[in-house]
Design a protein around this motif. Sequence first.
Motif: not given
Length: 186
Positions: A137-162
């Motif tokens: 469960d802890i490894v799954l949680k860590e993977l999900e957190e990393r994925h969430y943060l990467e998506n957040l960074l990508t969304q921020s990048w797209v928002k700034n490009m817009n």
Amino acid sequence: MNSGDILFDAFVVENCVEQIDENCDLCSGILILKGKTGSVTLYPPKELGLYQSVYKHLTHPNTFIKKTLFDKFGMYNEGHKIVSDWEFFFVVSGLNKCKYQLLNVPIAIFYEDGISSVNKELQEREKSIVLKNNLSDIVLKELEERHYLENLLTQSWVKNMNRLKKNMFLFKIANRFLKVLNKFVR
């Protein structure tokens, strides 16, 4: 390959054989996704690890698999309707150490009209079962957190490009910069 998928051209295998490092277990190249609205080029990951095997995974039509991997880990788990290939790649590259080579050439054309493209809910359910059966469960949680943060960074990048698009001059400069930068990153 699935029944509707095709090799990129008649010389793909011949050209790849010349490039493949015989010490590698998995070699993956570029996949062209063909859908109703057009085509998308899908590049394989530069490296393989647990995170990549879950979120930026290999795809079967454009990946060459050394036979010894099947000897060591078994064949695809046909108990799944969709994720048999994904599970195999997850096991050999995410949970175990295999040698990987990125081939920077188009290998196959994948038509997005099969079960894996139209039944995302089943695909996610099957992936979830595989992950829960293999990771704590802890490894799954860590993977999900990393994925969430990467998506957040990508969304921020797209928002700034817009925002940049509103100023066409700055947008063109940023766009050219990204194209040049992209050549160095790949």
